[in-house]
Design a protein around this motif. Structure first.
Motif, PDB file in Angstrom:
ATOM      1  N   ILE A  93       4.694  -8.885   1.210  1.00  0.00           N
ATOM      2  CA  ILE A  93       5.900  -9.599   1.653  1.00  0.00           C
ATOM      3  C   ILE A  93       7.043  -9.428   0.645  1.00  0.00           C
ATOM      4  CG2 ILE A  93       6.874 -11.870   2.200  1.00  0.00           C
ATOM      5  CD1 ILE A  93       4.089 -12.591   3.353  1.00  0.00           C
ATOM      6  N   PRO A  94       6.876  -9.832  -0.620  1.00  0.00           N
ATOM      7  CA  PRO A  94       7.988  -9.624  -1.555  1.00  0.00           C
ATOM      8  C   PRO A  94       8.192  -8.152  -1.905  1.00  0.00           C
ATOM      9  CG  PRO A  94       6.117 -10.587  -2.708  1.00  0.00           C
ATOM     10  CD  PRO A  94       5.777 -10.564  -1.242  1.00  0.00           C
ATOM     11  N   LEU A  95       7.111  -7.360  -1.901  1.00  0.00           N
ATOM     12  CA  LEU A  95       7.244  -5.952  -2.287  1.00  0.00           C
ATOM     13  C   LEU A  95       8.122  -5.182  -1.317  1.00  0.00           C
ATOM     14  CD1 LEU A  95       6.466  -3.592  -4.117  1.00  0.00           C
ATOM     15  CD2 LEU A  95       4.462  -3.254  -2.669  1.00  0.00           C
ATOM     16  N   GLU A  96       7.905  -5.337  -0.019  1.00  0.00           N
ATOM     17  CA  GLU A  96       8.694  -4.592   0.957  1.00  0.00           C
ATOM     18  C   GLU A  96      10.160  -5.020   0.933  1.00  0.00           C
ATOM     19  OE1 GLU A  96       6.744  -4.911   4.737  1.00  0.00           O
ATOM     20  OE2 GLU A  96       5.175  -3.500   4.155  1.00  0.00           O
ATOM     21  N   GLY A 113      11.778   4.571   3.837  1.00  0.00           N
ATOM     22  CA  GLY A 113      10.897   5.521   4.521  1.00  0.00           C
ATOM     23  C   GLY A 113      10.063   6.324   3.536  1.00  0.00           C
ATOM     24  N   PHE A 114      10.695   6.790   2.455  1.00  0.00           N
ATOM     25  CA  PHE A 114       9.981   7.551   1.441  1.00  0.00           C
ATOM     26  C   PHE A 114       8.938   6.684   0.728  1.00  0.00           C
ATOM     27  CE2 PHE A 114       9.605   9.280  -2.906  1.00  0.00           C
ATOM     28  CZ  PHE A 114       9.102  10.527  -2.585  1.00  0.00           C
ATOM     29  N   VAL A 115       9.319   5.451   0.401  1.00  0.00           N
ATOM     30  CA  VAL A 115       8.381   4.527  -0.249  1.00  0.00           C
ATOM     31  C   VAL A 115       7.195   4.238   0.669  1.00  0.00           C
ATOM     32  CG1 VAL A 115       8.106   2.141  -1.066  1.00  0.00           C
ATOM     33  CG2 VAL A 115      10.060   3.494  -1.821  1.00  0.00           C
ATOM     34  N   ASN A 116       7.447   4.058   1.960  1.00  0.00           N
ATOM     35  CA  ASN A 116       6.352   3.825   2.909  1.00  0.00           C
ATOM     36  C   ASN A 116       5.452   5.050   3.036  1.00  0.00           C
ATOM     37  OD1 ASN A 116       6.813   1.145   3.563  1.00  0.00           O
ATOM     38  ND2 ASN A 116       8.318   1.675   5.123  1.00  0.00           N
ATOM     39  N   ILE A 118       4.907   7.303   0.637  1.00  0.00           N
ATOM     40  CA  ILE A 118       4.127   7.334  -0.607  1.00  0.00           C
ATOM     41  C   ILE A 118       3.052   6.244  -0.577  1.00  0.00           C
ATOM     42  CG2 ILE A 118       4.243   7.014  -3.118  1.00  0.00           C
ATOM     43  CD1 ILE A 118       5.341   9.689  -2.148  1.00  0.00           C
ATOM     44  N   SER A 119       3.382   5.081  -0.036  1.00  0.00           N
ATOM     45  CA  SER A 119       2.395   3.996   0.075  1.00  0.00           C
ATOM     46  C   SER A 119       1.242   4.391   0.985  1.00  0.00           C
ATOM     47  CB  SER A 119       3.052   2.727   0.620  1.00  0.00           C
ATOM     48  OG  SER A 119       4.046   2.276  -0.242  1.00  0.00           O
ATOM     49  N   GLY A 120       1.555   5.022   2.109  1.00  0.00           N
ATOM     50  CA  GLY A 120       0.500   5.487   3.021  1.00  0.00           C
ATOM     51  C   GLY A 120      -0.376   6.538   2.374  1.00  0.00           C
ATOM     52  N   LEU A 121       0.248   7.452   1.641  1.00  0.00           N
ATOM     53  CA  LEU A 121      -0.514   8.472   0.923  1.00  0.00           C
ATOM     54  C   LEU A 121      -1.394   7.823  -0.145  1.00  0.00           C
ATOM     55  CD1 LEU A 121      -0.907  11.536   0.672  1.00  0.00           C
ATOM     56  CD2 LEU A 121       0.954  11.528  -1.000  1.00  0.00           C
ATOM     57  N   GLY A 122      -0.834   6.846  -0.852  1.00  0.00           N
ATOM     58  CA  GLY A 122      -1.618   6.120  -1.851  1.00  0.00           C
ATOM     59  C   GLY A 122      -2.770   5.361  -1.225  1.00  0.00           C
TER      60      GLY A 122
END
Length: 168
Positions: A93-96, A113-116, A118-122
């Motif tokens: 919640i606070p991170l996004e 979009g890029f952060v999401n 990278i998050s999905g890849l992580g």
């Protein structure tokens, strides 16, 4: 071949029988508690600030994992596992919100979009890493996320707080 069999038998002994049932019940109970904590996060996100809330959530997540590893009593470990599940689910919640506000308006959509991505890849690499480490050592599967969550929470202290800031 005997090393492989020994490694597999060690990983199977981590979770079986009552340990598996306890783990599943901890996750279920923690998920049920996640809804009220999500409401509290939503209420406090503007009062305490995104930065402080995320640092608290990430650090408590790491510390609860570390305490699960340290505690030798089953009931106490179950309590910390429930706390971990409850807090970890709501860390997004606070991170996004905060990660979106860290970028200028003209870059915000692309950056999120890029952060999401990278998050999905992580997330995928985390699942693979967890399963590989789990077959080698049960302890490492607890220590690695404990260290990473605590380090991530503390490292977030270096980022600016965007609560109440004009980010245009």
């Amino acid at each position: 071949m005997s090393n492989l069999n020994q490694t597999l038998s060690n990983s199977i002994s981590c979770l079986q029988g009552s340990k598996l049932i306890n783990t599943i019940s901890d996750i279920l109970f923690g998920s049920c508690l996640a809804a009220p904590v999500a409401i509290l996060c939503t209420i406090f996100i503007n009062r305490t600030g995104r930065k402080l809330l995320f640092i608290t959530v990430a650090t408590l997540t790491g510390l609860s994992i570390f305490l699960i590893w340290l505690i030798d009593k089953t009931i106490t470990a179950q309590i910390f596992a429930t706390i971990f599940t409850t807090i970890a689910v709501n860390g997004w919640i606070p991170l996004e919100l905060w990660s979106a506000e860290l970028f200028p308006t003209e870059l915000r959509a692309s950056a999120v979009g890029f952060v999401n991505f990278i998050s999905g890849l992580g997330f995928l690499l985390g699942i693979l890493t967890f399963s590989l480490i789990f077959h080698v050592s049960c302890t490492a599967t607890l220590l690695l996320p404990a260290i990473l969550c605590t380090f991530g929470g503390l490292l977030s202290c270096l980022l600016p707080d965007t609560t109440g800031a004009d980010i245009d």
